[in-house]
Design a protein around this motif. Structure first.
Motif, mmCIF file in Angstrom:
data_model
loop_
_atom_site.group_PDB
_atom_site.id
_atom_site.type_symbol
_atom_site.label_atom_id
_atom_site.label_comp_id
_atom_site.label_asym_id
_atom_site.label_seq_id
_atom_site.Cartn_x
_atom_site.Cartn_y
_atom_site.Cartn_z
ATOM 1 N N LEU A 51 1.252 -1.688 -0.059
ATOM 2 C CA LEU A 51 -0.239 -0.288 -0.199
ATOM 3 C C LEU A 51 1.509 1.333 -0.429
ATOM 4 N N ILE A 52 0.362 1.978 -0.537
ATOM 5 C CA ILE A 52 0.935 3.732 -0.195
ATOM 6 C C ILE A 52 -0.287 4.416 -0.034
ATOM 7 N N TRP A 53 -0.363 4.677 1.081
ATOM 8 C CA TRP A 53 -1.311 6.288 1.656
ATOM 9 C C TRP A 53 -0.826 7.108 1.288
ATOM 10 N N PRO A 54 -2.171 7.452 1.036
ATOM 11 C CA PRO A 54 -1.857 9.435 1.060
ATOM 12 C C PRO A 54 -2.355 9.376 2.669
ATOM 13 N N ILE A 55 -1.288 10.595 2.594
ATOM 14 C CA ILE A 55 -1.023 11.095 4.529
ATOM 15 C C ILE A 55 -2.261 11.565 5.122
ATOM 16 N N ASP A 67 6.847 -1.567 3.194
ATOM 17 C CA ASP A 67 6.418 -1.528 2.517
ATOM 18 C C ASP A 67 4.739 -1.229 1.867
ATOM 19 N N LEU A 68 4.582 -3.323 2.427
ATOM 20 C CA LEU A 68 3.487 -3.478 2.727
ATOM 21 C C LEU A 68 2.198 -2.578 3.425
ATOM 22 N N ILE A 69 2.855 -2.094 4.329
ATOM 23 C CA ILE A 69 1.925 -1.214 5.177
ATOM 24 C C ILE A 69 1.748 -0.385 4.903
ATOM 25 N N GLY A 70 2.619 0.529 4.393
ATOM 26 C CA GLY A 70 2.173 1.653 2.906
ATOM 27 C C GLY A 70 2.606 3.168 4.069
ATOM 28 N N LEU A 71 2.962 3.108 5.046
ATOM 29 C CA LEU A 71 2.511 4.113 5.794
ATOM 30 C C LEU A 71 3.220 5.113 4.504
ATOM 31 N N PRO A 72 3.439 6.778 4.662
ATOM 32 C CA PRO A 72 3.852 7.544 3.986
ATOM 33 C C PRO A 72 5.006 8.437 4.270
ATOM 34 N N ILE A 73 5.715 8.231 5.521
ATOM 35 C CA ILE A 73 6.767 8.049 6.265
ATOM 36 C C ILE A 73 7.691 7.908 6.984
ATOM 37 N N ARG A 74 8.428 7.131 6.165
ATOM 38 C CA ARG A 74 10.168 6.125 6.742
ATOM 39 C C ARG A 74 10.834 6.748 7.470
ATOM 40 N N LEU A 75 11.403 6.334 8.618
ATOM 41 C CA LEU A 75 11.925 6.457 9.133
ATOM 42 C C LEU A 75 13.133 5.618 9.575
ATOM 43 N N THR A 76 14.522 5.341 9.725
ATOM 44 C CA THR A 76 15.508 4.161 9.880
ATOM 45 C C THR A 76 15.852 4.880 11.199
ATOM 46 N N HIS A 92 6.314 7.248 -1.427
ATOM 47 C CA HIS A 92 5.902 6.761 -2.842
ATOM 48 C C HIS A 92 7.379 7.142 -3.767
ATOM 49 N N GLU A 93 8.591 7.371 -3.191
ATOM 50 C CA GLU A 93 9.499 7.753 -3.695
ATOM 51 C C GLU A 93 10.500 6.761 -2.700
ATOM 52 N N ASP A 94 11.698 6.874 -4.392
ATOM 53 C CA ASP A 94 13.069 5.739 -4.144
ATOM 54 C C ASP A 94 13.849 6.519 -3.440
ATOM 55 N N GLU A 95 13.901 7.911 -3.537
ATOM 56 C CA GLU A 95 14.877 8.653 -2.366
ATOM 57 C C GLU A 95 15.113 8.167 -1.374
ATOM 58 N N LYS A 96 16.428 8.394 -0.910
ATOM 59 C CA LYS A 96 16.877 8.276 0.993
ATOM 60 C C LYS A 96 17.209 8.802 1.256
#
Length: 585
Positions: A467-471, A521-530, A547-551
RNA sequence: CGGGGUGUAGCGCAGCCUGGCAGCGCACCGCGUUUGGGACGCGGUGGUCGGCGGUUCGAAUCCGCCCACCCCGACCA
């Protein structure tokens, strides 16, 4: 929320019976679980997303003057008997008896209750207009639930009801909803178009459906790219082809052995299908109060077209239509495959308006192995009803501009109805106008199913990983992953982000990085922090949008500010898409 | 309601034809080794084989009835 504490799991494999993407992904990501056919549990994240959707609906409906109420899910049947829908609606409405033996119904919609409220509460024009709505459970015992949350039996719906003193007031509230609904769908990340639709069981004078265009949809729409005409196929109009006038030929019976279909007939006699008449037998149910009556309907369209059952039912004012059984056809002496409108009695004959203009058609002779040629409406037979009962199809001419229309599949995510006084008349909901004259309250009703909208949002916003959730409707805004060596910073960051008002899902589980990334990626929250030993060595926390590839690496002290900024930017992007849509009838 | 299909562990499946100890992968539990894109080793837990009845020494397997779910259509928002 810490994932180590969350109820429910992600699934590596989708349940075998999930076929459409939204169903598979919502199940795999752990947002929904099935209990029965068309009956689903919303798991913690699914319920949160629904909550977001419903908050958006509240904001938009409040903005046009809506007042939220809450109406019951169990209704005394008397109310439904008063409006007649107790008799009109079939198995879709579930009925039961309470302990005293009274008829009760499970609510499938709330026009009756609102009209009842109106007759109790509204006495004066000074109390109008009003707009009430609620977000509540509906039960519709659909014959065929399908595709996960797209078509279910139990669902929550935002339904609003407008009450007005006059048509102009209704029109104003209708148009307010027209726009508010676009706002809602846009804010939920679901592009929708409004199409003219059938009023169906709701009755009333005007209705629009909001369609999310997708191949998984089950409604077929006709769209004109040139002038913008859009309609559900159920009611779609089209310009019937021009017919050359001809002198009526002599009615002749010709032998046509073993040609029971239009294809065979046209091939056998070497005439275009357009020069034939197609007979379709349907059994119609009419109801008047408690009485029901069935009548056989003999419908006739040109051989190159199909009967549109919705149009036919509307022309007949029938409650229900179903294909007739062979013995029912035989009962009036008709011969299936060779049925003829000529000399027909015993059935209600409904003829498409194009037929009346089409001379010298081939039609059945009502005798096994024979057809008539040169059959002419008026001379050879009469109809009980002449109406537009043919279905528009791919390539049909647009009723407005005449250019070829295309078809598309769509899911109905919302609908709006001008009900007029159908319900308020039945229940006697009246008020005194300025001149002291008694008038009937005018109603409109407007509905959006929250679960279906969630499914459409998932259908629209996903890739092969998930999923790719709209925020705006994401269960959480931020997915924080703590990998090896990042547990401590992770905990601190989790607290800081929440303190800043952000909604955070914190993956603090003792799992391998691959599992965490794939779940994210599966859950698809808009902002990911690692955050990990590695990210710390590189200068802080890895920041990535779903929704972007850039890290990129963000310094620990800047993370909260950057996430807040990203959230605002994402929200602004969605807000930018909310635009005024011109009203089209 | 008509047509088609499927029911075996939480999920995905094999076994059924030809009756003879209920299996595999993932998940789950324990120990250890691993740790930035679905790790590895060792040891474990978990089943009215959808239900009822029949045939049989013996039924997941054969037969009958029923139920549930999925897909297509009818229908419906």
């Amino acid at each position: 929320m810490k994932m180590s504490h969350m109820f429910g799991n992600t699934l590596r494999d989708a349940p075998a019976d999930a076929e459409v993407a939204s169903h598979q992904l919502l199940a795999r990501a752990g947002l929904i679980r099935q209990l029965g056919a068309g009956i689903y549990t919303l798991m913690p994240m699914g319920w949160r997303a629904i909550g977001k959707i419903e908050d958006i609906m509240r904001e938009e409906i409040n903005a046009i003057g809506g007042q939220e109420i809450y109406m019951p899910v169990v209704h005394p049947a008397d109310l439904w008997k008063e409006t007649g829908r107790w008799y009109k609606i079939g198995g879709e409405m579930s009925r039961f008896h309470d302990r005293k033996g009274h008829d009760m119904v499970l609510a499938m919609t709330h026009e009756e209750v609102v009209a009842d409220l109106a007759r109790r509460e509204i006495q004066s024009y000074k109390q109008l207009p009003r707009l009430v709505y609620h977000i509540q459970t509906k039960w519709r015992d659909d014959a065929r639930p399908r595709a996960g949350l797209i078509r279910v039996r139990e669902f929550t719906m935002k339904d609003s009801y407008s009450l007005d003193a006059d048509e102009a007031g209704l029109d104003k509230q209708y148009r307010a909803h027209y726009q508010a609904y676009f706002n809602i769908f846009t804010r939920c990340g679901v592009p929708a178009v409004a199409v003219a639709s059938d009023v169906g069981m709701m009755g009333g004078s005007m209705a629009h459906e909001y369609m999310y265009l997708t191949p998984v949809g089950e409604d077929t729409l006709l769209l004109c790219d040139k002038c913008g005409y859009r309609a559900n196929r159920q009611i779609a109009l089209f310009q019937k082809p021009q017919v050359q006038a001809e002198d009526a030929g002599e009615l002749q019976k010709v032998e046509t052995p073993n040609v029971a279909t239009i294809e065979d007939l046209a091939a056998f006699l070497k005439v275009p299908k357009a020069r034939t008449a197609k007979a379709v037998f349907l059994m119609a149910t009419f109801s008047e109060g408690e009485r029901e009556e069935q009548k056989l309907v003999f419908s006739v369209v040109r051989g190159d077209m199909d009967v549109n059952e919705t149009k036919l039912a509307n022309a007949l004012k029938a409650k229900e239509l179903r294909p007739a059984h062979p013995e029912e056809i035989a009962a009036i002496g008709a011969v299936a495959g060779y049925a003829s409108p000529v000399g027909q009695n015993g059935a209600l004959v409904v003829v498409d308006d194009l037929i009346t203009l089409s001379p010298n058609l081939v039609a059945g002779a009502n005798q096994e192995g024979y057809h008539y040629t040169n059959v002419n409406y008026g001379r050879d037979y009469q109809a009980d009803i002449v109406a537009d009962i043919a279905s528009a199809e791919e390539g049909s001419a647009c009723p407005k501009c005449g250019s070829a229309m295309r078809t598309s599949r769509g899911v109905e995510v919302g609908n709006i109805f001008k009900l007029g006084t159908d319900y308020t008349d039945a229940l006697g909901a009246t008020f005194l106008d300025e001149s002291g004259k008694e008038q009937t309250v005018i109603m409109g009703s407007y509905g959006i199913g929250s679960g279906r909208l969630l499914a459409c949002a998932a259908e629209e916003n996903h890739d092969d990983k998930g999923l790719i959730w709209p925020i705006s409707i994401a269960p959480y805004q931020v997915h924080l992953l703590a990998l090896r060596g990042g547990a401590e910073q992770g905990e601190a960051l989790y607290a800081d982000l929440q303190a800043a008002g952000l909604e955070v899902l914190f993956d603090d589980r003792d799992e391998s990085p691959g599992i965490k990334f794939n779940d994210a990626d599966l859950i698809g929250l808009p902002i990911r922090l690692t955050v990990s030993e590695r990210s710390m060595k590189e200068g802080g926390v890895e920041f990535k949008l779903r929704h972007e590839d850039e890290k990129r690496i963000v310094a620990l002290e800047d993370v909260v500010a950057q996430v807040l900024a990203a959230k605002e930017a994402l929200l602004a992007e969605i807000a930018k898409k909310v635009v005024t849509v011109p009203f089209e009838e």
